[in-house]
Design a protein around this motif. Structure first.
Motif, PDB file in Angstrom:
ATOM      1  N   LEU A 502       0.828  -1.197   0.000  1.00 28.10           N
ATOM      2  CA  LEU A 502       0.000   0.000   0.000  1.00 28.10           C
ATOM      3  C   LEU A 502       0.872   1.261   0.000  1.00 28.10           C
ATOM      4  O   LEU A 502       0.547   2.250  -0.670  1.00 28.10           O
ATOM      5  CB  LEU A 502      -0.929  -0.009   1.213  1.00 28.10           C
ATOM      6  CG  LEU A 502      -1.912   1.163   1.338  1.00 28.10           C
ATOM      7  CD1 LEU A 502      -2.805   1.270   0.104  1.00 28.10           C
ATOM      8  CD2 LEU A 502      -2.747   1.021   2.611  1.00 28.10           C
ATOM      9  N   MET A 503       1.963   1.221   0.750  1.00 31.53           N
ATOM     10  CA  MET A 503       2.892   2.355   0.735  1.00 31.53           C
ATOM     11  C   MET A 503       3.426   2.605  -0.670  1.00 31.53           C
ATOM     12  O   MET A 503       3.490   3.748  -1.142  1.00 31.53           O
ATOM     13  CB  MET A 503       4.065   2.080   1.678  1.00 31.53           C
ATOM     14  CG  MET A 503       3.746   2.119   3.141  1.00 31.53           C
ATOM     15  SD  MET A 503       5.229   1.670   4.099  1.00 31.53           S
ATOM     16  CE  MET A 503       4.655   2.011   5.757  1.00 31.53           C
ATOM     17  N   ALA A 504       3.827   1.529  -1.331  1.00 33.54           N
ATOM     18  CA  ALA A 504       4.402   1.663  -2.674  1.00 33.54           C
ATOM     19  C   ALA A 504       3.380   2.212  -3.659  1.00 33.54           C
ATOM     20  O   ALA A 504       3.689   3.105  -4.459  1.00 33.54           O
ATOM     21  CB  ALA A 504       4.927   0.313  -3.142  1.00 33.54           C
ATOM     22  N   LEU A 505       2.173   1.675  -3.619  1.00 36.60           N
ATOM     23  CA  LEU A 505       1.152   2.110  -4.571  1.00 36.60           C
ATOM     24  C   LEU A 505       0.736   3.556  -4.338  1.00 36.60           C
ATOM     25  O   LEU A 505       0.523   4.315  -5.292  1.00 36.60           O
ATOM     26  CB  LEU A 505      -0.053   1.180  -4.490  1.00 36.60           C
ATOM     27  CG  LEU A 505       0.184  -0.240  -5.014  1.00 36.60           C
ATOM     28  CD1 LEU A 505      -1.022  -1.133  -4.725  1.00 36.60           C
ATOM     29  CD2 LEU A 505       0.478  -0.223  -6.498  1.00 36.60           C
ATOM     30  N   THR A 506       0.600   3.954  -3.071  1.00 41.25           N
ATOM     31  CA  THR A 506       0.247   5.353  -2.812  1.00 41.25           C
ATOM     32  C   THR A 506       1.395   6.282  -3.201  1.00 41.25           C
ATOM     33  O   THR A 506       1.159   7.382  -3.713  1.00 41.25           O
ATOM     34  CB  THR A 506      -0.115   5.559  -1.328  1.00 41.25           C
ATOM     35  OG1 THR A 506       0.930   5.041  -0.487  1.00 41.25           O
ATOM     36  CG2 THR A 506      -1.428   4.874  -0.981  1.00 41.25           C
ATOM     37  N   LEU A 507       2.626   5.840  -2.994  1.00 40.17           N
ATOM     38  CA  LEU A 507       3.762   6.664  -3.375  1.00 40.17           C
ATOM     39  C   LEU A 507       3.850   6.810  -4.891  1.00 40.17           C
ATOM     40  O   LEU A 507       4.035   7.919  -5.419  1.00 40.17           O
ATOM     41  CB  LEU A 507       5.047   6.043  -2.820  1.00 40.17           C
ATOM     42  CG  LEU A 507       6.345   6.834  -2.976  1.00 40.17           C
ATOM     43  CD1 LEU A 507       6.194   8.258  -2.469  1.00 40.17           C
ATOM     44  CD2 LEU A 507       7.476   6.125  -2.234  1.00 40.17           C
ATOM     45  N   GLN A 508       3.676   5.712  -5.609  1.00 44.20           N
ATOM     46  CA  GLN A 508       3.667   5.804  -7.069  1.00 44.20           C
ATOM     47  C   GLN A 508       2.494   6.650  -7.548  1.00 44.20           C
ATOM     48  O   GLN A 508       2.639   7.489  -8.450  1.00 44.20           O
ATOM     49  CB  GLN A 508       3.595   4.410  -7.677  1.00 44.20           C
ATOM     50  CG  GLN A 508       4.882   3.619  -7.564  1.00 44.20           C
ATOM     51  CD  GLN A 508       4.788   2.253  -8.212  1.00 44.20           C
ATOM     52  OE1 GLN A 508       3.742   1.594  -8.167  1.00 44.20           O
ATOM     53  NE2 GLN A 508       5.876   1.799  -8.818  1.00 44.20           N
ATOM     54  N   GLY A 509       1.326   6.442  -6.960  1.00 44.06           N
ATOM     55  CA  GLY A 509       0.150   7.222  -7.348  1.00 44.06           C
ATOM     56  C   GLY A 509       0.350   8.697  -7.118  1.00 44.06           C
ATOM     57  O   GLY A 509      -0.002   9.541  -7.964  1.00 44.06           O
ATOM     58  N   SER A 510       0.940   9.044  -5.969  1.00 42.93           N
ATOM     59  CA  SER A 510       1.198  10.446  -5.663  1.00 42.93           C
ATOM     60  C   SER A 510       2.121  11.077  -6.692  1.00 42.93           C
ATOM     61  O   SER A 510       1.882  12.201  -7.171  1.00 42.93           O
ATOM     62  CB  SER A 510       1.820  10.546  -4.261  1.00 42.93           C
ATOM     63  OG  SER A 510       2.300  11.848  -4.003  1.00 42.93           O
ATOM     64  N   LEU A 511       3.164  10.375  -7.062  1.00 39.07           N
ATOM     65  CA  LEU A 511       4.119  10.904  -8.043  1.00 39.07           C
ATOM     66  C   LEU A 511       3.481  11.049  -9.417  1.00 39.07           C
ATOM     67  O   LEU A 511       3.706  12.053 -10.122  1.00 39.07           O
ATOM     68  CB  LEU A 511       5.338   9.986  -8.113  1.00 39.07           C
ATOM     69  CG  LEU A 511       6.247  10.011  -6.877  1.00 39.07           C
ATOM     70  CD1 LEU A 511       7.231   8.849  -6.910  1.00 39.07           C
ATOM     71  CD2 LEU A 511       6.992  11.340  -6.776  1.00 39.07           C
ATOM     72  N   LEU A 512       2.688  10.069  -9.822  1.00 40.49           N
ATOM     73  CA  LEU A 512       2.059  10.150 -11.143  1.00 40.49           C
ATOM     74  C   LEU A 512       1.003  11.233 -11.194  1.00 40.49           C
ATOM     75  O   LEU A 512       0.879  11.950 -12.206  1.00 40.49           O
ATOM     76  CB  LEU A 512       1.452   8.787 -11.509  1.00 40.49           C
ATOM     77  CG  LEU A 512       2.451   7.652 -11.736  1.00 40.49           C
ATOM     78  CD1 LEU A 512       1.716   6.351 -12.045  1.00 40.49           C
ATOM     79  CD2 LEU A 512       3.427   7.992 -12.856  1.00 40.49           C
ATOM     80  N   VAL A 513       0.226  11.386 -10.142  1.00 45.03           N
ATOM     81  CA  VAL A 513      -0.793  12.448 -10.104  1.00 45.03           C
ATOM     82  C   VAL A 513      -0.132  13.813 -10.231  1.00 45.03           C
ATOM     83  O   VAL A 513      -0.660  14.724 -10.891  1.00 45.03           O
ATOM     84  CB  VAL A 513      -1.618  12.341  -8.810  1.00 45.03           C
ATOM     85  CG1 VAL A 513      -2.379  13.625  -8.539  1.00 45.03           C
ATOM     86  CG2 VAL A 513      -2.585  11.172  -8.905  1.00 45.03           C
ATOM     87  N   ARG A 514       1.025  13.962  -9.633  1.00 47.84           N
ATOM     88  CA  ARG A 514       1.722  15.253  -9.651  1.00 47.84           C
ATOM     89  C   ARG A 514       2.479  15.504 -10.945  1.00 47.84           C
ATOM     90  O   ARG A 514       2.611  16.660 -11.372  1.00 47.84           O
ATOM     91  CB  ARG A 514       2.690  15.332  -8.468  1.00 47.84           C
ATOM     92  CG  ARG A 514       2.009  15.438  -7.124  1.00 47.84           C
ATOM     93  CD  ARG A 514       2.941  15.025  -5.991  1.00 47.84           C
ATOM     94  NE  ARG A 514       4.182  15.782  -5.998  1.00 47.84           N
ATOM     95  CZ  ARG A 514       5.305  15.393  -5.387  1.00 47.84           C
ATOM     96  NH1 ARG A 514       5.330  14.227  -4.767  1.00 47.84           N
ATOM     97  NH2 ARG A 514       6.372  16.145  -5.421  1.00 47.84           N
ATOM     98  N   HIS A 515       2.990  14.437 -11.585  1.00 47.39           N
ATOM     99  CA  HIS A 515       3.953  14.655 -12.654  1.00 47.39           C
ATOM    100  C   HIS A 515       3.590  14.038 -14.010  1.00 47.39           C
ATOM    101  O   HIS A 515       4.149  14.456 -15.024  1.00 47.39           O
ATOM    102  CB  HIS A 515       5.321  14.106 -12.230  1.00 47.39           C
ATOM    103  CG  HIS A 515       5.838  14.694 -10.951  1.00 47.39           C
ATOM    104  ND1 HIS A 515       6.000  16.048 -10.764  1.00 47.39           N
ATOM    105  CD2 HIS A 515       6.218  14.093  -9.775  1.00 47.39           C
ATOM    106  CE1 HIS A 515       6.466  16.272  -9.541  1.00 47.39           C
ATOM    107  NE2 HIS A 515       6.603  15.119  -8.924  1.00 47.39           N
ATOM    108  N   ALA A 516       2.732  13.045 -14.037  1.00 47.11           N
ATOM    109  CA  ALA A 516       2.411  12.365 -15.296  1.00 47.11           C
ATOM    110  C   ALA A 516       1.157  12.970 -15.929  1.00 47.11           C
ATOM    111  O   ALA A 516       0.356  13.621 -15.256  1.00 47.11           O
ATOM    112  CB  ALA A 516       2.208  10.876 -15.048  1.00 47.11           C
ATOM    113  N   PRO A 517       0.952  12.747 -17.231  1.00 42.89           N
ATOM    114  CA  PRO A 517      -0.290  13.188 -17.871  1.00 42.89           C
ATOM    115  C   PRO A 517      -1.502  12.519 -17.231  1.00 42.89           C
ATOM    116  O   PRO A 517      -1.399  11.440 -16.622  1.00 42.89           O
ATOM    117  CB  PRO A 517      -0.111  12.738 -19.322  1.00 42.89           C
ATOM    118  CG  PRO A 517       1.343  12.562 -19.507  1.00 42.89           C
ATOM    119  CD  PRO A 517       1.877  12.104 -18.186  1.00 42.89           C
ATOM    120  N   ALA A 518      -2.662  13.142 -17.403  1.00 42.56           N
ATOM    121  CA  ALA A 518      -3.892  12.622 -16.798  1.00 42.56           C
ATOM    122  C   ALA A 518      -4.192  11.199 -17.233  1.00 42.56           C
ATOM    123  O   ALA A 518      -4.692  10.391 -16.447  1.00 42.56           O
ATOM    124  CB  ALA A 518      -5.057  13.545 -17.144  1.00 42.56           C
ATOM    125  N   ALA A 519      -3.885  10.878 -18.485  1.00 37.54           N
ATOM    126  CA  ALA A 519      -4.176   9.532 -18.983  1.00 37.54           C
ATOM    127  C   ALA A 519      -3.473   8.476 -18.143  1.00 37.54           C
ATOM    128  O   ALA A 519      -4.067   7.447 -17.779  1.00 37.54           O
ATOM    129  CB  ALA A 519      -3.734   9.406 -20.445  1.00 37.54           C
TER     130      ALA A 519
END
Length: 558
Positions: A502-519
């Motif tokens: 869960l830590m890993a997934l939330t950390l990856q999700g946080s980074l993608l929400v901030r830096h990756a395209p919406a898709a």
């Protein structure tokens, strides 16, 4: 068949159709997520070098080196023609070519001698692109990189060896280390009776009477790249488990006792010689205080675990690129595979996973760079996040590689495709530097013993608060879990893997929400955090922007 028939007529039954063209040359740096992360983590100044390095990695020459180094495995020579003990390992020339280029490009310890902010990020990014060649030679590069912070616990030894370790010159061959233009370092930690439980080590270190000098007697169970010039070794000194520096060649030019019993017959990583050495009167120099061996090497472990994330991320990306190349050209049931909705869904799901791994890895590399330069907040984040990333990204690699291989069908099951080599390599990083359980328990240890670790993680996650309701809910759930497990240590151990995931997934999700395209960010949060995901790749939620994901992940030239 007659003498007048043309070759095409003679071999008409072997006409080649509906097969992709050779992939190389290609550009291993044609990865938008990688290049954006390089800039974001303060290393944009090296983008031109990374792009050049990526083209070299995807060149026909480098890809041939990779194949040849893997096919022509190292050979152990215990004695010379006269019967003298030599304990040397012979490598194919392609291994040496890979090593020479990697070291020249800063893939070993050179960032420790580079004062520019982001130097360690550049090395990580270089590992991501050069990882498209062959994984085995990455082992001595990683160990040479990681040995520096441990060696600095003994400044007199660091003064002698650090300039040679940080050199960009590959100078193979067993000679007096100080006579060489560059040296490599290895590690001898685990023993057959203990594995990761190094406190059970039985190798004994006996003081010689000369300050800081000991002799070792014992064995090691898994010591890779035994042709390195120096090794850091754990052994039981009078004051407890301690760290020692062991050179293969002593200052007077004689061979130190380093008997290689055999080379390991491994699942993958075949190009790399992993050995079982024995010590008997082996001369060694103490590194750090007696009894503080584990503490001395802990920084080394942080470095090698970061490299595990790099290795798995590179394997993941390479597998995706190979799958993407195949489906662009292969047709089935009347259409190109890349145009078929089900295949597009599989590739998009794989692309999301690859970007999540790359983005997290570059964030960890940025934390390492800033922590090394004295940022206390990043030190706390690095301590817990590296263990989290090592656990999760390395766990994802085998399943990912299997799915990418399947995109090639039967072609992917054939050695010539290169996919079997990737598949055999995929489990390695999850085992090296502590298996999944060891890393999950290390996260618990960080939470219990370093109060700033949990806060650093939650602070990082809070940077994306309000951007995605599914991410917010997962972060809230994580906070509740952390509070509950803090008062129940037995349950914490039983649930450690669930919590670290869960830590890993939330950390990856946080980074993608901030830096990756919406898709990309929306597909990740909906599937990995929102629960709208199956048990296999290719099950992204309905409405995911598959086209947007694929156009980003597989640009022309990759």
């Amino acid at each position: 068949m007659t003498a007048t028939q043309s070759p095409a007529q003679q071999y008409a039954t072997h006409e080649v159709a509906n097969q992709p063209p050779p992939h190389s040359p290609y550009d291993a740096s044609a990865d938008t997520a990688l290049l954006e992360g390089l800039r974001r983590e303060g290393a944009g100044w090296a983008e031109e070098d990374i792009r050049r390095f990526g083209k070299l990695a995807g060149s026909e020459e480098a890809q041939l080196w990779a194949e040849q180094a893997n096919t022509n495995e190292p050979v152990l020579r215990t004695v010379d023609r006269y019967g003298n003990r030599v304990d040397e390992v012979d490598f194919h020339p392609s291994w040496h070519n890979l090593m020479r280029v990697a070291i020249a490009e800063g893939g070993a310890a050179s960032p420790w001698a580079d004062e520019r902010a982001g130097a360690h990020v550049v090395r990580f990014a270089g590992s991501l692109v050069w990882g498209h060649t062959e994984a085995g030679h990455g082992c001595p590069l990683s160990m040479t990189y990681a040995v520096i912070p441990a060696l600095r616990h003994q400044p007199d030894l660091a003064a002698v060896f650090e300039p040679l370790l940080t050199s960009r010159v590959y100078d193979p061959g067993l000679r007096i280390p100080t006579t060489k233009r560059g040296i490599l370092a290895g590690m001898g930690m685990t023993e057959k009776q203990g594995g990761s439980d190094v406190r059970t080590n039985s190798t004994v270190a006996t003081p010689t009477g000369e300050d800081g000098v000991y002799t070792l007697r014992g064995h090691k169970w898994f010591t890779s790249a035994p042709t390195c010039d120096i090794f850091l070794v754990l052994a039981q000194a009078p004051g407890g488990l301690s760290c020692f520096l062991v050179p293969r060649i002593l200052p007077d030019g004689t061979r130190n006792t380093f008997r290689i019993t055999r080379l390991k017959d491994k699942l993958g990583n075949r190009s790399n010689a992993s050995s079982e050495p024995e010590f008997d009167g082996t001369v060694a120099w103490l590194v750090g205080p007696e009894g503080r061996g584990v503490k001395t090497i802990i920084e080394m472990v942080n470095c090698t675990r970061l490299d595990c994330v790099a290795g798995s991320s590179a394997t993941i990306r390479k597998a995706l690129v190979e799958a993407g190349h195949h489906v662009k050209y292969r047709s089935a049931f009347g259409a190109k595979l890349i145009d078929q909705p089900l295949m597009r869904g599989v590739l998009a799901d794989l692309a999301v996973e690859s970007e999540a791994a790359t983005t997290l890895g570059l964030r960890l590399a940025g934390a390492a760079d800033r922590a090394i330069r004295g940022d206390e907040g990043e030190k706390s984040f690095r301590r817990i996040a590296t263990a989290i990333g090592k656990y999760w990204v390395t766990k994802r690699a085998p399943a990912f590689t299997a799915e990418a291989l399947e995109c090639l069908g039967g072609n992917g099951y054939v050695e010539e495709s290169g996919m079997p080599r990737l598949y055999r390599e995929a489990p390695l990083n999850s085992i090296w530097e502590g298996s999944g359980n060891v890393n999950a328990l290390d996260v618990l240890r960080a939470l219990a013993k370093e109060p700033g670790a949990a806060q650093a993680l939650m602070t990082e996650l809070s940077l994306a608060h309000g951007a995605d309701s599914r991410l917010d809910a997962a972060v809230t759930r994580l906070g509740t879990e952390l509070t509950a497990l803090a008062t129940d240590l037995d349950r914490a151990q039983r649930q450690a893997r669930r919590m670290v995931e869960l830590m890993a997934l939330t950390l990856q999700g946080s980074l993608l929400v901030r830096h990756a395209p919406a898709a990309v960010a929306d597909a990740f949060c909906a599937s990995r955090l929102g629960g709208d995901w199956g048990h296999a790749f290719g099950t992204l939620p309905e409405g995911s922007d598959v086209t947007g994901i694929l156009e980003r992940a597989l640009p022309e030239g990759s």
